[in-house]
Design an enzyme around this catalytic site. Structure first.
Site, PDB file in Angstrom:
ATOM      1  N   LYS A 179       0.844  -1.196   0.000  1.00  0.00           N
ATOM      2  CA  LYS A 179       0.000   0.000   0.000  1.00  0.00           C
ATOM      3  C   LYS A 179       0.878   1.243   0.000  1.00  0.00           C
ATOM      4  O   LYS A 179       1.527   1.557   0.997  1.00  0.00           O
ATOM      5  CB  LYS A 179      -0.905   0.057   1.234  1.00  0.00           C
ATOM      6  N   GLU A 383      10.149  16.304  14.817  1.00  0.00           N
ATOM      7  CA  GLU A 383      10.448  16.170  13.390  1.00  0.00           C
ATOM      8  C   GLU A 383       9.514  17.098  12.611  1.00  0.00           C
ATOM      9  O   GLU A 383       8.295  16.942  12.654  1.00  0.00           O
ATOM     10  CB  GLU A 383      10.237  14.716  12.956  1.00  0.00           C
TER      11      GLU A 383
END
Ligand code: NAP
Ligand code: MG
Length: 479
Positions: A179, A383
């Protein structure tokens, strides 16, 4: 906005060696991040489609496993050739989905071919052992494929991340349900199509499109899936990890980073400055291995940061720096500009969206550097996944190591110094899956890659990855 595009192309699943429309009959619309305009219509997969892919993969496994190893290798090599033959088409699609500069896209296509080529050459690895325990016994170990492997990839380096996982999974005799991130599925679909043309039997590589929460969850939960390889966020890694724990299936997690780049005063500062810019700006900072914390020995900190800022200031949005790949990511990076402002950080350059009117509508931000920040601030710990660098001065070697390790992440690190002993000491002391000395990260397919701490576990790339796509059986015979 380019809304007048007539009858946008449709991207369907790839199941059992053929295109397959979604059971739900629904499609979502892709977005070109350089313009904000629509791209393709993407099949909205659901658990029914995952069932079909799992059934195809399960049927294909015994046959694929019976292929001789050299024959599997020949098919992988043909896939590598096909990727190179279609490099321009792959680059076009990747650019439409991600907006990245053409040379970046082409380098990633070449790297993707290199994965298939590298693993094609390793078809007979990894080998087992013969164990000498007692006379009259023959004991050996052999590595066997798991069967159906679920692979879930993110949007930042789509073809590359698909190739990185698919090639070692297939060469070790597994079959795959993949996926890709919904927003950037086009190159993965072309890879599946070309793999079939290269001789990969139906059902060996299946691609199911759609959202992570629906299709991703269905893959990880599916009883036929025996192992999962995931690349993406820490949050999703945790969610998948819970399901994998419940099902007792192995998992490889390649998550984020806030990687430290440590520059000592005695380093070749020209090289260090050039590499520091590359570290945070490549792919507009949307790389798990981006070097986003620049630790600089205090006496040279200000002058060195000025040098890095001057180089980074030459990067042009739209030319050297692509857009952020999704609208969500664009919003997230702007939120961090606001957080930086609230934390009182000083932007030496950037800190805003682009002001180039030619790029209006695209998801562009300026390369950004915040100087002399506190390592405990949010912009130094979280992040951001954009072209945003923070710099932090340090006093000595011990201080540099302490700061580098003061992070929830541990993916990669850089050390710049002319003192070879210090380079190795720091490399040994940094909690990271890989450390680069006097250079920043290289993309070599041969080098194992993975994280410490919240950056994940397991290793992709290199021969090491083959250990994660196979498990060991011990056979004991008495004669
Ligand atoms: P993400 O949500 O973790 O997505 C990564 C992949 O997982 C996509 O294919 C996504 O599908 C799928 N996914 C999402 N939720 C899922 C679930 N509950 N179960 C199974 N699969 C699921 O990451 P993102 O939202 O794209 O990016 C967010 C952050 O992840 C970034 O800011 C960055 O920090 C990090 N990231 C890391 C890397 C890396 O290389 N390590 C790469 C990209 C992003 P859909 O997107 O199609 O829904
Ligand atoms: Mg997400």
């Amino acid at each position: 906005m380019n809304t007048e595009t007539a009858a946008a192309a449709v991207l369907d699943h790839w199941i059992d060696g053929a295109s397959a429309s979604p059971a739900s009959g629904t499609y979502s619309s892709g977005t070109n991040p350089a313009t904000g305009g629509p791209t393709v219509r993407i099949a909205g997969g659901d658990p029914t489609d995952v069932d079909a892919a799992a059934a195809a993969a399960t049927r294909a496994f015994p046959g694929w496993r019976r292929f001789s190893a050299p024959e599997r290798g020949r098919i992988l090599r043909r896939i590598a050739d096909a990727i190179r033959e279609h490099a321009e088409t792959f680059a076009d699609l990747e650019i439409e989905d991600t907006g990245k500069p053409r040379r970046t896209a082409l380098a990633e296509v070449e790297n993707s071919a290199a994965y298939f080529e590298f693993y094609a050459g390793l078809v007979n690895l990894p080998v087992g052992d013969v164990l000498d325990v007692e006379p009259g016994q023959h004991i050996y170990t052999r590595r066997e494929p798991y069967g159906v492997i679920g692979i879930i990839t993110p949007w930042n380096v789509p073809l590359n991340q698909a190739a990185r996982a698919v090639a070692p999974a297939l060469v070790t005799g597994n079959v795959v349900i993949l996926k890709p991130a919904e927003t950037s599925s086009q190159t993965t679909m072309l890879l599946a199509r070309l793999s079939a043309e290269a001789g990969l039997p139906p059902g060996v590589l299946n691609v199911v499109l759609g959202s992570g929460s629906v299709v991703g969850t269905a893959i990880v939960s599916h009883p036929a899936v025996r192992k999962v390889a995931f690349t993406g966020s820490v949050q999703t890694g945790r969610t998948i990890g819970r399901i994998a724990a419940e099902r007792i299936i192995p998992l490889t997690l390649e998550l984020g980073g806030k990687s430290a780049n440590v520059v000592f005063a005695d380093a070749d500062l020209d090289v260090a400055a050039r590499e520091a810019v590359r570290a945070f700006s490549a792919n507009a900072g949307q790389v798990c291995s981006a070097g986003t914390r620049l630790l600089v020995e205090r006496p040279v900190h200000d002058a060195f940061v000025a040098r890095v800022a001057a180089l980074a200031g030459e990067l042009r949005e739209g030319e050297d720096i692509g857009p952020l790949i999704t609208r969500t990511q664009f919003a997230q990076v702007q939120e961090y500009f606001q957080i930086a402002h609230e934390e009182g950080a000083t932007a030496v350059i950037g800190g805003s969206v682009t002001d180039d009117p030619a790029l209006a509508g695209g998801f562009y931000v300026k390369p950004t550097i915040y100087s002399d920040v506190d390592n405990s601030s949010r912009i130094a710990q979280e992040e951001i996944f954009g072209p945003v660098l923070v710099t932090i001065p340090f006093d000595d070697e011990a201080d540099a190591i302490r700061l580098a390790n003061d992070s929830e992440f541990g993916l990669i690190a850089g050390v710049f110094t002319r003192d070879i002993g210090r380079a190795f000491r720091v490399a040994d002391s940094i909690e990271a899956g890989q450390v680069f000395i006097n250079t920043w990260s290289t993309g070599a397919v041969q080098t194992p890659f993975g994280g410490h701490k919240n950056s994940g576990y397991g290793r992709e790339k290199g021969i090491e990855a083959m250990l994660h796509y196979s498990h060991l059986k011990t056979v004991v015979a008495v004669y």
